[in-house]
Structure formats: structure tokens, C-alpha cells
Motif scaffolding. Structure first.
Motif, PDB file in Angstrom:
ATOM      1  N   SER A  14      18.604  -0.700   5.859  1.00 22.06           N
ATOM      2  CA  SER A  14      17.378   0.418   6.021  1.00 22.06           C
ATOM      3  C   SER A  14      16.843  -0.101   7.317  1.00 22.06           C
ATOM      4  O   SER A  14      16.233  -0.925   7.823  1.00 22.06           O
ATOM      5  CB  SER A  14      16.372   0.144   4.763  1.00 22.06           C
ATOM      6  OG  SER A  14      15.642   1.222   4.889  1.00 22.06           O
ATOM      7  N   TRP A  15      16.399   1.468   7.945  1.00 22.17           N
ATOM      8  CA  TRP A  15      15.712   1.055   9.220  1.00 22.17           C
ATOM      9  C   TRP A  15      15.253   2.481   9.368  1.00 22.17           C
ATOM     10  O   TRP A  15      15.643   3.467   9.753  1.00 22.17           O
ATOM     11  CB  TRP A  15      16.854   0.948  10.564  1.00 22.17           C
ATOM     12  CG  TRP A  15      16.326   0.518  11.698  1.00 22.17           C
ATOM     13  CD1 TRP A  15      15.585   1.481  12.610  1.00 22.17           C
ATOM     14  CD2 TRP A  15      16.290  -0.704  12.625  1.00 22.17           C
ATOM     15  NE1 TRP A  15      15.366   0.827  13.735  1.00 22.17           N
ATOM     16  CE2 TRP A  15      15.751  -0.606  13.599  1.00 22.17           C
ATOM     17  CE3 TRP A  15      16.978  -1.879  11.895  1.00 22.17           C
ATOM     18  CZ2 TRP A  15      15.722  -1.542  14.644  1.00 22.17           C
ATOM     19  CZ3 TRP A  15      16.740  -2.803  12.820  1.00 22.17           C
ATOM     20  CH2 TRP A  15      16.084  -2.870  14.076  1.00 22.17           C
ATOM     21  N   ARG A  16      13.793   2.675   8.951  1.00 19.22           N
ATOM     22  CA  ARG A  16      13.224   3.837   9.014  1.00 19.22           C
ATOM     23  C   ARG A  16      11.842   3.753   9.185  1.00 19.22           C
ATOM     24  O   ARG A  16      10.952   2.684   8.778  1.00 19.22           O
ATOM     25  CB  ARG A  16      13.468   4.517   7.653  1.00 19.22           C
ATOM     26  CG  ARG A  16      13.053   4.142   6.399  1.00 19.22           C
ATOM     27  CD  ARG A  16      13.678   4.332   5.037  1.00 19.22           C
ATOM     28  NE  ARG A  16      13.275   3.898   3.989  1.00 19.22           N
ATOM     29  CZ  ARG A  16      12.086   3.843   3.489  1.00 19.22           C
ATOM     30  NH1 ARG A  16      11.148   4.431   3.602  1.00 19.22           N
ATOM     31  NH2 ARG A  16      12.128   3.015   2.294  1.00 19.22           N
ATOM     32  N   MET A  17      11.278   4.912   9.598  1.00 17.66           N
ATOM     33  CA  MET A  17       9.748   5.119   9.742  1.00 17.66           C
ATOM     34  C   MET A  17       9.103   5.448   8.495  1.00 17.66           C
ATOM     35  O   MET A  17       9.874   6.307   7.877  1.00 17.66           O
ATOM     36  CB  MET A  17       9.548   6.205  10.795  1.00 17.66           C
ATOM     37  CG  MET A  17       8.416   6.214  11.538  1.00 17.66           C
ATOM     38  SD  MET A  17       8.105   7.171  13.024  1.00 17.66           S
ATOM     39  CE  MET A  17       9.007   8.734  12.580  1.00 17.66           C
ATOM     40  N   ARG A  18       8.024   4.938   8.244  1.00 13.71           N
ATOM     41  CA  ARG A  18       7.591   5.367   6.920  1.00 13.71           C
ATOM     42  C   ARG A  18       5.800   5.053   6.780  1.00 13.71           C
ATOM     43  O   ARG A  18       5.471   4.681   7.912  1.00 13.71           O
ATOM     44  CB  ARG A  18       7.876   4.417   5.727  1.00 13.71           C
ATOM     45  CG  ARG A  18       7.467   2.878   5.766  1.00 13.71           C
ATOM     46  CD  ARG A  18       7.778   2.204   4.864  1.00 13.71           C
ATOM     47  NE  ARG A  18       7.437   0.752   4.726  1.00 13.71           N
ATOM     48  CZ  ARG A  18       7.552  -0.146   3.767  1.00 13.71           C
ATOM     49  NH1 ARG A  18       8.343   0.041   2.758  1.00 13.71           N
ATOM     50  NH2 ARG A  18       6.780  -1.162   3.686  1.00 13.71           N
ATOM     51  N   ASP A  19       5.274   5.647   5.729  1.00 15.39           N
ATOM     52  CA  ASP A  19       3.642   5.751   5.980  1.00 15.39           C
ATOM     53  C   ASP A  19       3.112   4.356   5.736  1.00 15.39           C
ATOM     54  O   ASP A  19       3.862   3.658   4.657  1.00 15.39           O
ATOM     55  CB  ASP A  19       3.353   6.695   5.004  1.00 15.39           C
ATOM     56  CG  ASP A  19       3.343   8.300   5.628  1.00 15.39           C
ATOM     57  OD1 ASP A  19       3.428   8.466   6.617  1.00 15.39           O
ATOM     58  OD2 ASP A  19       3.601   9.282   4.576  1.00 15.39           O
ATOM     59  N   ALA A  20       2.246   3.968   6.491  1.00 13.25           N
ATOM     60  CA  ALA A  20       1.857   2.324   6.170  1.00 13.25           C
ATOM     61  C   ALA A  20       0.691   2.539   5.307  1.00 13.25           C
ATOM     62  O   ALA A  20       0.230   1.483   4.491  1.00 13.25           O
ATOM     63  CB  ALA A  20       1.406   1.891   7.396  1.00 13.25           C
ATOM     64  N   GLY A  21      -0.102   3.525   5.122  1.00 13.61           N
ATOM     65  CA  GLY A  21      -1.350   3.542   4.198  1.00 13.61           C
ATOM     66  C   GLY A  21      -0.828   3.751   2.864  1.00 13.61           C
ATOM     67  O   GLY A  21       0.228   3.847   2.475  1.00 13.61           O
ATOM     68  N   GLU A  22      -1.996   3.017   1.925  1.00  9.33           N
ATOM     69  CA  GLU A  22      -1.639   2.828   0.471  1.00  9.33           C
ATOM     70  C   GLU A  22      -2.035   4.427  -0.181  1.00  9.33           C
ATOM     71  O   GLU A  22      -3.099   5.165   0.460  1.00  9.33           O
ATOM     72  CB  GLU A  22      -2.289   1.970   0.148  1.00  9.33           C
ATOM     73  CG  GLU A  22      -1.876   0.566   0.089  1.00  9.33           C
ATOM     74  CD  GLU A  22      -0.553   0.112  -0.548  1.00  9.33           C
ATOM     75  OE1 GLU A  22      -0.385   0.595  -1.601  1.00  9.33           O
ATOM     76  OE2 GLU A  22      -0.004  -0.475   0.031  1.00  9.33           O
ATOM     77  N   TRP A  23      -1.409   4.781  -0.939  1.00 10.69           N
ATOM     78  CA  TRP A  23      -1.858   6.126  -1.583  1.00 10.69           C
ATOM     79  C   TRP A  23      -2.870   5.926  -2.528  1.00 10.69           C
ATOM     80  O   TRP A  23      -2.683   5.018  -3.444  1.00 10.69           O
ATOM     81  CB  TRP A  23      -0.599   6.509  -2.482  1.00 10.69           C
ATOM     82  CG  TRP A  23      -0.960   7.710  -3.254  1.00 10.69           C
ATOM     83  CD1 TRP A  23      -1.155   7.829  -4.627  1.00 10.69           C
ATOM     84  CD2 TRP A  23      -1.152   9.201  -2.612  1.00 10.69           C
ATOM     85  NE1 TRP A  23      -1.349   9.023  -5.041  1.00 10.69           N
ATOM     86  CE2 TRP A  23      -1.706  10.022  -3.717  1.00 10.69           C
ATOM     87  CE3 TRP A  23      -1.020   9.955  -1.570  1.00 10.69           C
ATOM     88  CZ2 TRP A  23      -1.765  11.398  -3.835  1.00 10.69           C
ATOM     89  CZ3 TRP A  23      -1.297  11.262  -1.363  1.00 10.69           C
ATOM     90  CH2 TRP A  23      -1.763  11.868  -2.595  1.00 10.69           C
ATOM     91  N   GLU A  24      -4.159   6.564  -2.356  1.00 13.20           N
ATOM     92  CA  GLU A  24      -5.189   6.547  -3.193  1.00 13.20           C
ATOM     93  C   GLU A  24      -5.567   7.601  -3.976  1.00 13.20           C
ATOM     94  O   GLU A  24      -5.806   8.736  -3.328  1.00 13.20           O
ATOM     95  CB  GLU A  24      -6.431   5.984  -2.448  1.00 13.20           C
ATOM     96  CG  GLU A  24      -6.382   4.447  -1.901  1.00 13.20           C
ATOM     97  CD  GLU A  24      -7.750   4.359  -1.131  1.00 13.20           C
ATOM     98  OE1 GLU A  24      -8.487   5.073  -1.186  1.00 13.20           O
ATOM     99  OE2 GLU A  24      -7.597   3.508  -0.285  1.00 13.20           O
ATOM    100  N   THR A  25      -5.199   7.758  -5.435  1.00  7.05           N
ATOM    101  CA  THR A  25      -5.596   8.732  -6.297  1.00  7.05           C
ATOM    102  C   THR A  25      -6.943   8.923  -6.286  1.00  7.05           C
ATOM    103  O   THR A  25      -7.585   7.728  -6.715  1.00  7.05           O
ATOM    104  CB  THR A  25      -4.709   8.395  -7.698  1.00  7.05           C
ATOM    105  OG1 THR A  25      -3.353   8.151  -7.248  1.00  7.05           O
ATOM    106  CG2 THR A  25      -4.705   9.833  -8.504  1.00  7.05           C
ATOM    107  N   ASP A  26      -7.328  10.088  -6.062  1.00  3.71           N
ATOM    108  CA  ASP A  26      -8.902  10.466  -6.473  1.00  3.71           C
ATOM    109  C   ASP A  26      -9.052  10.974  -7.914  1.00  3.71           C
ATOM    110  O   ASP A  26      -8.658  12.085  -8.028  1.00  3.71           O
ATOM    111  CB  ASP A  26      -9.387  11.648  -5.284  1.00  3.71           C
ATOM    112  CG  ASP A  26     -10.739  11.767  -5.364  1.00  3.71           C
ATOM    113  OD1 ASP A  26     -11.380  11.069  -6.134  1.00  3.71           O
ATOM    114  OD2 ASP A  26     -11.400  12.842  -4.920  1.00  3.71           O
TER     115      ASP A  26
END
Lengths: 130, 149
Positions: free
Chosen positions: B118-130
Motif C-alpha cells: 500500500s502506498w497512499r495518501m490518507r487523512d491523518a486526523g482522528e474522526w470524532e463523532t459529535d
């Protein structure tokens, strides 16, 4: 008569201001187009460099450039960003390669023929396994 | 009847209309050009940060192939042996920006060769459910909520 005179003066002033803004917008749009084209050329060259494992001769045959020195290759582009000869060039892309056999490092710079630099990228490529 | 001074005739009305049109078209052109430039600059930043991360990832792999372990060039390396592939499944991320990173996963074989999984760009931030639902639960009286005496 007085009304016509005032109308002409106001129209002239407004037109001059609008023409100035149009000119600035035209220059900005041209710069954006150049930057986009330079980015496209740089990305394409970077991926080719990685794909051929840093071999400049192979890179040149794929991209339409030519090796200008031991570790440097150049692609010339005309005003429409098509690959061209040096005599018709308006822009150029210079790739400088360095590093060991296992890991090569390439510096890609896309510039105008006058010398202004649009993009500069560092890209690494795995060397060919002997 | 003597007419004098500046009157608002058809010429003035045409002028107002012409200047209005000219101004609107000028502003639209200017805003469009500025938007194009902003997009091009954003793309340039993204491309630069991607290739910086890409270069770092290549260097990390070079170090891993040479036998390095633990944290390599500042990246946290996670490794797990895979009995099916008979390889060390190694993964790490190279930061691109505050919100993006380049994720790399390789299978590192015992002969120091490797395959990129795998060699891909992805979101670094954690998903925070409100999950907050700010409605009256009935526990407090209206006076306590509003602060009224």
C-alpha cells in the motif's frame, strides 16, 4: 451637452479602471495556468523518474527530454507547454540526479526561459538492482 | 421653458447600465482569476508535501532494507510477521500536513527484498463523532438553566 460631457468622462474613468482590473486578472490567470502546467510537467517527470529507477537516458526517451550533462537532463516546452526544441522554448524542466545506486535523489525544477522558477520538487527513486 | 444644468437623460441611463455591466464582468473575471491562482497554489503545496513525504518513505524503506528497526527517520514503524507470505508486514506513515499523511505498507522478505502492499495518501486526523445533544433532560428546572432568580 453638459450631460454628454459628464457621461463620457465618467465612462472613460470607469473603463480605465475596469481595463486595469481586466489586465491584472489576465496576468493572474496566465500565472495560474503556468503554475498548473508546470506542476503537471513536474509530477509527470517525477513519476517517470521513479518508474525508470533514476535512469536519465530512459527518462529522456519517455518524456521527450535530453541528457545535457552527466547527471542532468532537460525538457524544453513552447508557449503552449508542448515539448519543443531549445530555440522555440518558453519554459524548461531540469532534472538533476544524485545519490547512491540503492537510493537516487532527483531535483526537478520547472522554470521560465527568463529564469523565473514555478515549481521545485525533490523526488527519490530506488536504483535498479544489479 | 428654459432647461439648464445636468439632466438625467437617456445617455445617463445607458451609462449607468454600461458601467454596471462592465463592473460586474470585471469583478467576476478578477475573482475567477484569483480563485484559479489560489487553487493552483494549493495544488502546488499538496504536490510539494506529497513528494517530500514520498522521498522520506523511500529513505525509510532504504533503511529498513538495510536492517534498521524501531523508529526510523522519525517515523513509527509497525511490524508483524505474516506466516502466509513469510514476510515482515511493515507499515508506517510520513506526515504531509496537519491533516494528511502518506501511508506505506510493505512486505519485507528475509532476503531483504520487498513488495509494496500500500502506498497512499490518507487523512491523518482522528474522526470524532459529535454525540452531544444539547436538549433539556428534565433534571434541572427552567430557572436553573436560564439563571433566572
Amino acid at each position: 451637452m453638459m450631460e454628454m460631457l459628464v457621461v463620457v468622462v465618467i465612462f472613460a474613468v470607469c473603463s480605465a479602471a475596469c481595463v486595469k482590473i481586466f489586465t491584472e486578472a489576465y496576468i493572474t490567470a496566465n500565472n495560474a495556468r503556468d503554475l498548473n502546467s508546470a506542476l503537471l510537467a513536474a509530477k509527470s517527470s517525477a513519476e517517470c523518474y521513479k518508474a525508470v529507477s533514476g535512469d536519465l537516458n530512459a527518462w529522456s526517451s519517455i518524456t521527450g527530454g535530453h541528457v545535457s550533462a552527466a547527471e542532468t537532463a532537460v525538457i524544453f516546452y513552447d508557449k503552449e507547454w508542448r515539448t519543443s526544441d531549445e530555440s522555440e522554448a518558453a519554459y524548461f524542466l531540469r532534472l538533476t540526479s544524485s545519490g547512491t545506486n540503492s537510493l537516487l535523489s532527483g531535483n526537478i525544477a520547472v522554470c521560465g526561459i527568463a529564469g523565473e522558477e514555478f515549481v521545485s520538487l525533490e523526488v527519490a527513486a530506488r536504483g535498479r538492482e544489479e | 421653458m428654459n432647461k439648464s444644468g445636468i439632466g438625467v437623460g437617456s445617455a445617463s441611463i445607458v451609462l449607468i447600465f454600461a458601467v454596471l455591466c462592465l463592473t460586474i464582468f470585471t469583478l467576476i473575471t478578477y475573482m475567477s482569476a484569483n480563485t484559479e491562482m489560489a487553487l493552483a497554489n494549493a495544488e502546488a503545496e499538496l504536490v510539494k508535501s506529497y513528494y517530500e513525504a514520498d522521498t522520506l518513505a523511500e529513505r525509510i524503506i532504504d533503511e529498513l532494507v538495510s536492517g534498521a528497526s524501531g523508529n526510523v527517520l522519525g517515523a513509527e514503524i509497525k511490524s508483524e510477521w505474516d506466516w502466509d507470505m513469510l514476510a515482515d508486514i511493515t507499515e508506517f506513515s510520513c506526515p504531509m500536513s496537519e491533516r494528511k499523511e502518506l501511508y506505506v505498507k510493505i512486505a519485507l522478505y528475509e532476503d531483504n527484498s520487498y513488495d509494496i502492499l500500500s502506498w497512499r495518501m490518507r487523512d491523518a486526523g482522528e474522526w470524532e463523532t459529535d454525540a452531544a445533544l444539547p436538549v433539556w433532560t428534565g433534571e434541572d428546572s427552567i430557572e436553573q438553566i436560564t439563571g433566572a432568580d
